[in-house]
Design a protein around this motif. Structure first.
Motif, mmCIF file in Angstrom:
data_model
loop_
_atom_site.group_PDB
_atom_site.id
_atom_site.type_symbol
_atom_site.label_atom_id
_atom_site.label_comp_id
_atom_site.label_asym_id
_atom_site.label_seq_id
_atom_site.Cartn_x
_atom_site.Cartn_y
_atom_site.Cartn_z
ATOM 1 N N MET A 1 0.826 -1.207 0.000
ATOM 2 C CA MET A 1 0.000 0.000 0.000
ATOM 3 C C MET A 1 0.857 1.252 0.000
ATOM 4 O O MET A 1 1.937 1.274 0.586
ATOM 5 C CB MET A 1 -0.901 0.027 1.234
ATOM 6 N N TYR A 2 0.336 2.280 -0.635
ATOM 7 C CA TYR A 2 0.936 3.608 -0.625
ATOM 8 C C TYR A 2 0.173 4.435 0.413
ATOM 9 O O TYR A 2 -1.058 4.420 0.431
ATOM 10 C CB TYR A 2 0.796 4.246 -2.011
ATOM 11 N N VAL A 3 0.908 5.127 1.268
ATOM 12 C CA VAL A 3 0.305 6.035 2.240
ATOM 13 C C VAL A 3 0.971 7.387 2.042
ATOM 14 O O VAL A 3 2.192 7.512 2.187
ATOM 15 C CB VAL A 3 0.510 5.546 3.693
ATOM 16 N N GLY A 4 0.176 8.389 1.670
ATOM 17 C CA GLY A 4 0.742 9.698 1.361
ATOM 18 C C GLY A 4 0.084 10.834 2.103
ATOM 19 O O GLY A 4 -0.861 10.643 2.856
ATOM 20 N N ASP A 5 0.608 12.013 1.858
ATOM 21 C CA ASP A 5 0.181 13.267 2.476
ATOM 22 C C ASP A 5 0.383 13.229 3.991
ATOM 23 O O ASP A 5 -0.463 13.678 4.760
ATOM 24 C CB ASP A 5 -1.261 13.603 2.111
ATOM 25 N N LEU A 6 1.527 12.670 4.384
ATOM 26 C CA LEU A 6 1.867 12.568 5.801
ATOM 27 C C LEU A 6 2.674 13.784 6.239
ATOM 28 O O LEU A 6 3.435 14.340 5.454
ATOM 29 C CB LEU A 6 2.720 11.313 6.047
ATOM 30 N N LYS A 7 2.519 14.155 7.495
ATOM 31 C CA LYS A 7 3.374 15.197 8.059
ATOM 32 C C LYS A 7 4.795 14.663 8.103
ATOM 33 O O LYS A 7 5.017 13.470 8.285
ATOM 34 C CB LYS A 7 2.927 15.566 9.472
ATOM 35 N N TYR A 8 5.750 15.559 7.955
ATOM 36 C CA TYR A 8 7.147 15.145 7.924
ATOM 37 C C TYR A 8 7.632 14.559 9.245
ATOM 38 O O TYR A 8 8.590 13.811 9.274
ATOM 39 C CB TYR A 8 8.041 16.312 7.511
ATOM 40 N N LYS A 9 6.945 14.849 10.337
ATOM 41 C CA LYS A 9 7.374 14.337 11.645
ATOM 42 C C LYS A 9 6.905 12.904 11.916
ATOM 43 O O LYS A 9 7.369 12.271 12.852
ATOM 44 C CB LYS A 9 6.891 15.255 12.765
ATOM 45 N N VAL A 10 6.011 12.369 11.096
ATOM 46 C CA VAL A 10 5.527 10.995 11.271
ATOM 47 C C VAL A 10 6.677 10.034 10.985
ATOM 48 O O VAL A 10 7.412 10.201 10.015
ATOM 49 C CB VAL A 10 4.336 10.721 10.329
ATOM 50 N N ASN A 11 6.824 9.014 11.852
ATOM 51 C CA ASN A 11 7.896 8.043 11.628
ATOM 52 C C ASN A 11 7.331 6.642 11.380
ATOM 53 O O ASN A 11 6.121 6.426 11.462
ATOM 54 C CB ASN A 11 8.904 8.060 12.792
ATOM 55 N N GLU A 12 8.218 5.705 11.068
ATOM 56 C CA GLU A 12 7.784 4.355 10.710
ATOM 57 C C GLU A 12 7.027 3.658 11.838
ATOM 58 O O GLU A 12 6.054 2.961 11.589
ATOM 59 C CB GLU A 12 8.984 3.519 10.270
ATOM 60 N N SER A 13 7.471 3.846 13.069
ATOM 61 C CA SER A 13 6.781 3.176 14.178
ATOM 62 C C SER A 13 5.372 3.735 14.373
ATOM 63 O O SER A 13 4.448 2.989 14.722
ATOM 64 C CB SER A 13 7.593 3.263 15.468
ATOM 65 N N ASP A 14 5.179 5.044 14.127
ATOM 66 C CA ASP A 14 3.835 5.634 14.189
ATOM 67 C C ASP A 14 2.914 4.966 13.166
ATOM 68 O O ASP A 14 1.781 4.590 13.480
ATOM 69 C CB ASP A 14 3.871 7.142 13.884
ATOM 70 N N LEU A 15 3.404 4.830 11.945
ATOM 71 C CA LEU A 15 2.594 4.231 10.882
ATOM 72 C C LEU A 15 2.309 2.764 11.160
ATOM 73 O O LEU A 15 1.197 2.288 10.930
ATOM 74 C CB LEU A 15 3.307 4.359 9.534
ATOM 75 N N ARG A 16 3.293 2.056 11.653
ATOM 76 C CA ARG A 16 3.101 0.638 11.972
ATOM 77 C C ARG A 16 1.981 0.485 13.005
ATOM 78 O O ARG A 16 1.105 -0.362 12.868
ATOM 79 C CB ARG A 16 4.392 0.016 12.487
ATOM 80 N N GLU A 17 2.002 1.330 14.015
ATOM 81 C CA GLU A 17 0.980 1.270 15.074
ATOM 82 C C GLU A 17 -0.419 1.496 14.503
ATOM 83 O O GLU A 17 -1.361 0.784 14.844
ATOM 84 C CB GLU A 17 1.303 2.310 16.142
ATOM 85 N N VAL A 18 -0.555 2.480 13.616
ATOM 86 C CA VAL A 18 -1.856 2.772 13.000
ATOM 87 C C VAL A 18 -2.327 1.586 12.165
ATOM 88 O O VAL A 18 -3.475 1.148 12.266
ATOM 89 C CB VAL A 18 -1.779 4.039 12.122
ATOM 90 N N MET A 19 -1.430 1.024 11.359
ATOM 91 C CA MET A 19 -1.815 -0.051 10.453
ATOM 92 C C MET A 19 -2.051 -1.382 11.167
ATOM 93 O O MET A 19 -2.858 -2.185 10.715
ATOM 94 C CB MET A 19 -0.756 -0.219 9.361
ATOM 95 N N GLU A 20 -1.368 -1.615 12.272
ATOM 96 C CA GLU A 20 -1.556 -2.867 13.003
ATOM 97 C C GLU A 20 -2.945 -2.974 13.629
ATOM 98 O O GLU A 20 -3.372 -4.062 13.976
ATOM 99 C CB GLU A 20 -0.467 -3.048 14.061
ATOM 100 N N ALA A 21 -3.664 -1.867 13.718
ATOM 101 C CA ALA A 21 -5.053 -1.912 14.183
ATOM 102 C C ALA A 21 -5.924 -2.663 13.172
ATOM 103 O O ALA A 21 -7.020 -3.109 13.509
ATOM 104 C CB ALA A 21 -5.583 -0.502 14.390
#
Length: 81
Positions: free
Chosen positions: A3-23
């Motif tokens: 999946m492509y995930v775009g329009d993210l704030k520059y401060k978002v990191n990989e662990s933040d995204l992993r946490e969101v997607m693991e839901a």
């Protein structure tokens, strides 16, 4: 599914995204794309989920959803041409 995930704030990191997607299910990998020279985020990432049904649910529920003050774009990643 990749999946492509775009329009993210520059401060978002990989662990933040992993946490969101693991839901939504199991996450195999998260690759936040960064500038080669500055190492600053470019505001998008690729996320791999092994189960297509879980990935599709994440796309449906997160595309257009607000995250860190911005509306995310979440869709199936297309292969490079």
């Amino acid at each position: 599914m990749n999946m492509y995930v775009g329009d993210l704030k520059y401060k978002v990191n990989e662990s933040d995204l992993r946490e969101v997607m693991e839901a939504y299910g199991t996450v195999d990998s998260v690759r936040l794309i960064t500038d080669r020279d500055t190492r600053r985020s470019k505001g998008f990432a690729f996320i791999e989920m092994p189960e297509s049904a879980e990935a599709q649910r994440a796309i449906t529920e997160l595309n257009g959803a607000e995250y860190a003050g911005r509306q995310m774009v979440v869709k199936e990643a297309m292969p490079k041409n």
